[in-house]
Design an enzyme around this catalytic site. Structure first.
Site, PDB file in Angstrom:
ATOM      1  N   CYS A   1       0.980  -8.397 -28.341  1.00 48.82           N
ATOM      2  CA  CYS A   1       1.766  -8.351 -26.883  1.00 48.82           C
ATOM      3  C   CYS A   1       3.042  -8.225 -26.894  1.00 48.82           C
ATOM      4  CB  CYS A   1       1.029  -9.367 -25.930  1.00 48.82           C
ATOM      5  SG  CYS A   1       1.314 -11.051 -26.574  1.00 48.82           S
TER       6      CYS A   1
ATOM      7  N   HIS B   1       0.881  -1.116  -0.019  1.00 51.18           N
ATOM      8  CA  HIS B   1      -0.176   0.011  -0.105  1.00 51.18           C
ATOM      9  C   HIS B   1       0.853   1.199   0.098  1.00 51.18           C
ATOM     10  CE1 HIS B   1      -4.018  -2.032   1.503  1.00 51.18           C
ATOM     11  NE2 HIS B   1      -3.884  -2.317   0.121  1.00 51.18           N
TER      12      HIS B   1
ATOM     13  N   GLU C   1       3.390 -16.587 -33.081  1.00 51.65           N
ATOM     14  CA  GLU C   1       4.680 -16.430 -32.732  1.00 51.65           C
ATOM     15  C   GLU C   1       5.492 -17.361 -33.368  1.00 51.65           C
ATOM     16  OE1 GLU C   1       5.373 -16.219 -28.574  1.00 51.65           O
ATOM     17  OE2 GLU C   1       4.115 -17.752 -28.171  1.00 51.65           O
TER      18      GLU C   1
ATOM     19  N   ASP D   1       8.742 -13.438 -29.957  1.00 55.96           N
ATOM     20  CA  ASP D   1       9.180 -14.907 -30.787  1.00 55.96           C
ATOM     21  C   ASP D   1       9.072 -14.909 -32.329  1.00 55.96           C
ATOM     22  OD1 ASP D   1      10.246 -16.637 -28.820  1.00 55.96           O
ATOM     23  OD2 ASP D   1       8.287 -16.456 -27.733  1.00 55.96           O
TER      24      ASP D   1
HETATM   25  C1  PEP Z   1       6.258 -12.952 -27.602  1.00 51.18           C
HETATM   26  O1  PEP Z   1       7.117 -13.846 -28.010  1.00 51.18           O
HETATM   27  O2  PEP Z   1       6.153 -11.625 -28.204  1.00 51.18           O
HETATM   28  C2  PEP Z   1       5.552 -12.723 -26.488  1.00 51.18           C
HETATM   29  C3  PEP Z   1       5.041 -11.576 -25.808  1.00 51.18           C
HETATM   30  O3  PEP Z   1       5.926 -13.791 -25.529  1.00 51.18           O
HETATM   31  P1  PEP Z   1       7.297 -13.816 -24.568  1.00 51.18           P
HETATM   32  O4  PEP Z   1       8.010 -12.527 -24.747  1.00 51.18           O
HETATM   33  O5  PEP Z   1       6.952 -13.976 -23.127  1.00 51.18           O
HETATM   34  O6  PEP Z   1       7.956 -14.898 -25.325  1.00 51.18           O
HETATM   35 MG    MG Z   2       6.868 -15.571 -26.765  1.00 50.70          MG
END
Ligand code: PEP
Ligand code: MG
Length: 569
Positions: free
Chosen positions: A500, A186, A429, A453
């Protein structure tokens, strides 16, 4: 230099004020009869409650309702018949109000401290704060008034409690350094809400730093210099200026929708590794969680986390993001992510080996625990989506879904609540997944492009090998074409597509992603506002012009140079 946990970003330069804890010794207080002690207790509880209420109101005005909730929790405890009832029982047994407060609070503190759930452990600090407050009220002691400290003060304390926040503002306090607390305590949440740089968890700091010492601290890196030399001070002053300029500029994007220059909305989510990161993501304006890397729950320990443990972790994020999407990726082990107690075989080519979804499907006893935990965690808010890593073929999605169905049957038979409609999507990926994105879209409810990846596998360049680092780039036309292809495949199939990988936050790539129609950007919490800003600067037409120009180029150098030159400042 002292090193602690960077808990609230920013650079603080000032002079130390060491706040010593008040000694709350009530051993001399005499028992003055049951009725009298009960009356003292209820009067103290009422006064403390009123003070807390006033503090909560002022905090809501100053830093928003969220931070004030921490105080509401304490107010609620004061009206909790169980806790107060126990104190009265202590008094009935012949103890003073002070001893009753101390005994009952200490037993709650011990109970909450021993719990696995981080949120529950947090309660221990709150009850400790409440204990001190009640005791001070009973003993007629005043709270330390930080409103009176001079401008440029760096507070050094064992812990930074909600009581200390009352008089505090960025005008007088430029930094907070404590002995206890981590990023999600907190104290950290409060420091971030107040936008005061904070470094927590430096053992013995309240004894090593003296009143009046000059301090230069970095609340992001967790670095603290005591009586720094001229050069360090100069360096910190410069960084402080830059940080403040950037913060002010990006502030305008907090609580704003993520829209391009034409007003078209896209989703902007955050990537997290631990449930505790979710709070910071929310504070930084994330509209959802686009990637929860669950492997972190499996690391730094020597046995698998249980179903309950996992469920609590997932549920914590689900609750915090109620009404928003939370995409949780199932265990992505292997490659660069090693978990010693899984005793995975040593492989010649770990990145191409028995990892991620492959390992999970072959280890059903481990995977089922996670799938059950995910389904159960979504029972209340129905906002958890399940994401499979490193998919290369349809069979993997089908096999994982079959296991999920089995898990649902088990849970139903056991009478446990779960989200029967949790969607299952996949990471794109691998080049295989990219190539057959149209086929995978038949089974996947959504895509999320993992460029970290996808880049390494497309270019056959190890993402962690410094010798080939110059070859590792998402500006390679092969990677760009792959991304474009996946987005188009998802759009044709009518399923949402996000990204992501780190590339989602690259201001040079964002216009291309917008032009191709990416629905969701998922970036680290610290990149949320900058990404929102970049997105807001591009109209659809401009983005499309830039992507056309970039895709007509053929070399990495040409593409990278062009896109970097087009970054909007
Ligand atoms: C990726 O491969 O882009 C991904 C988001 O996964 P990580 O970086 O955990 O392999
Ligand atoms: Mg990955």
């Amino acid at each position: 230099m002292l090193k602690g946990t960077g808990a609230s970003a920013g650079v603080g330069i000032g002079h130390a004020l060491v706040v010593k804890e008040q000694v709350l010794d009530f051993s001399g207080v005499k028992f003055s009869g049951e009725a009298e002690e009960k009356q003292r207790l209820s009067a103290a509880a009422e006064q403390v409650s009123e003070r807390l209420q006033a503090m909560a109101t002022s905090m809501t005005e100053k830093v928003g309702a969220h931070a004030a909730e921490i105080l509401s929790g304490q107010i609620m405890m004061l009206s909790d018949p169980f806790m107060m009832g126990q104190m009265e029982e202590q008094i009935a047994a012949g103890n003073t109000a002070e001893a009753a407060v101390d005994t009952v609070c200490q037993s709650f503190i011990a109970m909450f401290r021993s719990m696995e759930d981080e949120m529950m452990r947090q309660r221990a600090t709150d009850i400790g704060d409440l204990r001190a407050r009640l005791l001070k009220q009973l003993m007629g002691l005043d709270d330390i008034d930080l409103a009176q400290v001079p401008a440029g003060t760096v507070i050094i304390a064992k812990d930074f409690t909600p009581s200390m926040t009352v008089g505090i503002s960025r005008e007088n306090v430029v930094g907070i350094i404590t002995e206890i607390g981590g990023r999600t305590s907190h104290s950290a949440i409060l420091a971030r809400a107040l936008e005061i740089p904070a470094v927590l968890g430096i053992e013995g700091v309240a004894d090593t730093i003296q009143n009046g010492d000059a301090i230069a601290m970095d609340g992001e890196l967790g670095h603290v210099y005591v009586n720094p030399d001229e050069r360090t001070l100069g360096d910190y002053k410069k960084r402080q200026e830059e940080f403040e300029q950037q913060r002010q500029m990006l502030k305008a994007y907090l609580n704003q929708p993520t829209v391009n220059a034409d007003g078209t909305k896209v989703a902007l989510y955050a990537n997290i590794g631990k449930p505790e990161d979710a709070q910071a993501a929310l504070e930084k304006g994330a509209e959802g969680i686009g990637l929860f890397r669950t492997e972190f729950l499996f690391m730094d320990r020597d046995s698998l986390p249980s179903e309950e443990e996992q469920m609590n972790a997932y549920r914590q994020v689900s609750a915090l993001f109620a009404g928003k999407e939370v995409i949780i990726r199932t265990l992505d082990v292997g490659g660069d992510k090693e978990i010693p107690y899984l005793n995975m075989k040593k492989e010649e080519n770990p990145f191409l080996g028995h990892r991620a979804i492959r390992y999970c499907l072959d280890t059903p006893e481990t995977y089922m625990v996670q799938l059950r935990a995910l389904l159960r965690a979504g029972a209340d808010h129905k906002n958890i989506k399940i994401m499979l890593p490193l998919v290369t073929g349809l069979e993997e999605i089908r096999a994982a879904k079959a296991m999920l169905e089995k898990a649902k049957k088990e849970l139903a038979a056991e009478g446990l609540p779960f989200d029967a409609d949790a969607e299952v999507g996949i990471m794109i990926e691998t080049p295989a997944a990219s190539q057959i994105a149209d086929l995978l879209a038949q089974e996947a409810a959504f895509f999320s492009i993992g460029t970290n990846d996808l880049t390494q596998y497309t270019l056959a360049v190890d993402r962690g090998n410094p010798d080939v680092a110059p070859l590792y780039t998402h500006f390679h036309p092969a990677v760009l074409r792959s991304i474009r292809h996946v987005i188009h495949a998802a759009r044709n199939a009518g399923i949402p597509v996000g990204m992501c990988g780190e590339a989602a936050a690259d201001p040079a790539l964002i216009p291309l992603l917008l032009a191709w129609g990416l629905d969701e950007f998922s970036v680290s919490a610290s990149a949320v506002l900058a990404t929102r800003r970049t997105i807001s600067l591009w109209s659809a037409q401009e983005a499309d012009d830039v992507q056309a120009e970039a895709m007509a180029l053929s070399s990495v150098k040409g593409i990278q140079g062009y896109l970097n030159s087009m970054i909007k400042k």
